[in-house]
Design an enzyme around this catalytic site. Structure first.
Site, PDB file in Angstrom:
ATOM      1  N   ARG A 178       0.904  -1.087  -0.004  1.00 54.23           N
ATOM      2  CA  ARG A 178      -0.137   0.022  -0.195  1.00 54.23           C
ATOM      3  C   ARG A 178       0.829   1.222   0.084  1.00 54.23           C
ATOM      4  NH1 ARG A 178      -2.244   3.249   4.740  1.00 54.23           N
ATOM      5  NH2 ARG A 178      -3.993   4.419   3.650  1.00 54.23           N
ATOM      6  N   HIS A 214      -2.900  11.070   0.347  1.00 52.77           N
ATOM      7  CA  HIS A 214      -2.457  10.908   1.786  1.00 52.77           C
ATOM      8  C   HIS A 214      -1.606  12.226   2.031  1.00 52.77           C
ATOM      9  CE1 HIS A 214      -1.169   7.650   4.834  1.00 52.77           C
ATOM     10  NE2 HIS A 214      -0.910   8.543   5.308  1.00 52.77           N
ATOM     11  N   GLU A 228      -7.472   8.357   5.959  1.00 52.72           N
ATOM     12  CA  GLU A 228      -7.682   9.288   7.059  1.00 52.72           C
ATOM     13  C   GLU A 228      -8.498  10.764   6.886  1.00 52.72           C
ATOM     14  OE1 GLU A 228      -4.683   9.021   9.815  1.00 52.72           O
ATOM     15  OE2 GLU A 228      -4.929   6.920  10.071  1.00 52.72           O
ATOM     16  N   ASN A 269      -7.730   1.697   9.716  1.00 56.15           N
ATOM     17  CA  ASN A 269      -6.280   2.188  10.417  1.00 56.15           C
ATOM     18  C   ASN A 269      -6.595   1.934  12.037  1.00 56.15           C
ATOM     19  OD1 ASN A 269      -5.345   2.468   7.756  1.00 56.15           O
ATOM     20  ND2 ASN A 269      -4.956   4.874   8.100  1.00 56.15           N
ATOM     21  N   TYR A 296      -4.564   2.126  15.949  1.00 55.87           N
ATOM     22  CA  TYR A 296      -3.412   2.492  16.868  1.00 55.87           C
ATOM     23  C   TYR A 296      -3.902   2.454  18.210  1.00 55.87           C
ATOM     24  CZ  TYR A 296      -0.996   3.620  12.617  1.00 55.87           C
ATOM     25  OH  TYR A 296      -0.431   3.787  11.369  1.00 55.87           O
ATOM     26  N   GLU A 336      -3.430   0.077   8.209  1.00 57.53           N
ATOM     27  CA  GLU A 336      -2.375   0.359   8.834  1.00 57.53           C
ATOM     28  C   GLU A 336      -2.574   0.084  10.472  1.00 57.53           C
ATOM     29  OE1 GLU A 336      -1.668   4.758   9.189  1.00 57.53           O
ATOM     30  OE2 GLU A 336      -1.814   4.842   6.946  1.00 57.53           O
TER      31      GLU A 336
END
Ligand code: PNW
Length: 465
Positions: free
Chosen positions: A77, A121, A166, A294, A296, A371
């Site tokens: 990616r 991005h 995002e 994504n 985290y 991600e």
């Protein structure tokens, strides 16, 4: 932990983004983006770091792609820099820019690695920011034109096209808290940006469908796992507000074709949303083949009483409360550790929870983790090794959490580790390292960390080591 085995065909990959790795900021006709301007503005990034050179991937791309093969990856990616393809954000293409990505895609195909390309991005051409940026409706039309040009050139050589990475960050960090480019702090502008990003997604999605009918269409969202501090009605309502701003502001138009009513009501004092025109929400709801997720960490909130000093930790280790426009009555609480070098709390169960929520609400939509990863202060030992045990542990626990969601029914098709290489970590510059491959910025030498060796065992056996 008993044996964790992934199904045949599960896709293992790694992810990068153009401005974070490419460098060559003024080469071959590339124009300036908002991140060039922002990073060159004193005080905006840690140590004044910029992406001028980054990991020099623009010159080292062929060797970097060989690393993907060595890692046993199925997919890669990456993102395409709009300012390389259309330096001013409109008009004819810069052929040298298109050629760079064309070569990259051809080489990936030669290596048998699936190209997963993100159109945006975060590197908006500066000229478009000067004309108003994402709060301006015309930016969405310009984005569709850019999509037509690059998708026209690469077509379905690209396996999966992703419109945005995002959009939450682009809208709220870029235009509300100002901790990302272009660094504006305009609450109403941030919500207009949310809408024009949703609209641009729909317009570009239609272009992709038409020009690359065999390709998969996706978008990547950083959906927030928001937990109320207690089950009091006030705290639960605080969590609902943040869920509306962070998650449903994108899921609503993109997947359901409508903004949630509570979002519009909560933010009525900020904007009347008159920038949403008839038909826009339906345009945003272009049917997707896969949703990129994504993940985290998690976010903890409670209702603010309006009196006591307000905490504004938000689970991401630094104050960016002002990103949450129209949520003055919400307080972001610090969370229990452990933490990564970003100050983000480590909570793998949040990933399982998020995947199961999406599975429950959108049962027919396949999911891809686009991600997941962690920054830690890596130490290079005298013999040149990097024993990044904490990163290995982070990855192992999140991949196990993914497997758990799959066992409970979530349709997860693949996992991309963030990131292939150490890179320019936005406002934190080169100070935070997310790579499974270490980059010595003085020599541009690449060295596998223990996590890269560990990931290779996983990608080649489908079994969690
Ligand atoms: C994501 N936050 O960024 C991006 O997609 C990557 O480019 C980036 O390197 C990676 O995660 C690690 O940061 C984020 O403040 C940046 O909540 C900031 C936030 C979230 C995601």
């Amino acid at each position: 932990m008993s044996d964790v085995v992934f199904p045949e065909g599960f896709v293992w990959g790694s992810a990068t983004a153009a401005y974070q790795i490419e460098g060559a900021a003024r080469e071959d006709g590339r124009g300036p983006s908002i991140w060039d301007t922002y990073s060159h503005t004193p005080g905006r990034t840690l140590n004044g770091d910029t992406g001028d050179v980054a990991a020099d991937h623009y010159h080292r791309w062929a060797d970097d792609l060989d690393q993907l093969t060595a890692l046993g990856l199925d997919a890669y990616r990456f993102s395409i820099a709009w300012p390389r393809v259309q330096p001013g954000g409109s008009g004819p293409v810069n052929q040298a820019g298109v050629d760079f990505y064309s070569r990259l895609v051809d080489r990936l195909l030669e290596l048998g690695i699936r190209p997963v390309a993100t159109l945006y991005h975060w590197d908006l051409p500066q000229e478009l920011e000067d004309a108003g940026g994402w709060p301006a409706r015309d930016t969405a039309a310009r984005f569709a034109d850019y999509a037509e040009k690059i998708v026209g050139a690469l077509g379905d050589r690209v396996h999966t096209w992703t419109t945005f990475n995002e959009p939450w960050c682009s809208a709220y960090l870029g235009y509300a808290s100002g901790v990302h480019a272009p660094g504006r702090t305009e609450p109403a502008g941030a919500l207009a940006a949310v809408h024009h990003l949703n609209l641009a997604h729909g317009l570009a999605g239609r272009v992709i469908r038409e020009l690359a009918p065999a390709a998969q269409l996706s978008v990547t969202l950083n959906l927030h796992v928001i937990r109320p501090a207690s089950d009091s009605a006030a705290d639960v309502d605080a969590a609902r507000r943040i869920d509306a701003l962070a998650n449903r502001a994108f899921l609503g138009p993109m997947l359901d074709g409508t903004y949630p009513a509570d979002l519009l009501a909560d933010t009525a004092a900020v904007t009347d949303w008159s920038f949403v025109r008839d038909g826009d929400e339906q345009t945003a709801a272009v049917p997707l083949d896969v949703l990129g997720v994504n993940y985290y960490s998690t976010t903890l909130v409670r209702a603010w009483d309006g009196q006591s000093p307000k905490s504004d930790a938000d689970g991401h280790g630094r104050s960016k409360h002002s990103a949450w426009v129209g949520s003055e009555q919400v307080e972001f609480l610090p969370q229990p550790g452990p933490y990564t070098a970003m100050g983000w709390n480590i909570e793998p169960a949040g990933l399982t929870e998020l995947l199961l929520r999406l599975h429950r609400e959108y049962p027919d939509l396949p999911l891809m983790i686009t991600e997941n990863g962690a920054a830690f202060d890596d130490v290079v030992t005298p013999d040149g090794a990097i024993h990044d045990d904490r990163r290995v542990d982070y990855l192992r626990r999140h991949i196990a959490a993914t497997h758990e969601a799959m066992a409970a029914g979530a349709d997860v098709r693949g996992y991309f580790v963030w990131s292939l290489l150490d890179n320019f970590e936005w406002a934190y510059g080169y100070d935070r390292r997310f790579g499974i491959i270490h980059v010595d910025y003085a020599t541009q030498q690449r060295t596998w960390k223990d996590s890269a060796h560990w990931y290779r065992t996983l990608t080649t056996t489908n079994r969690l080591p």
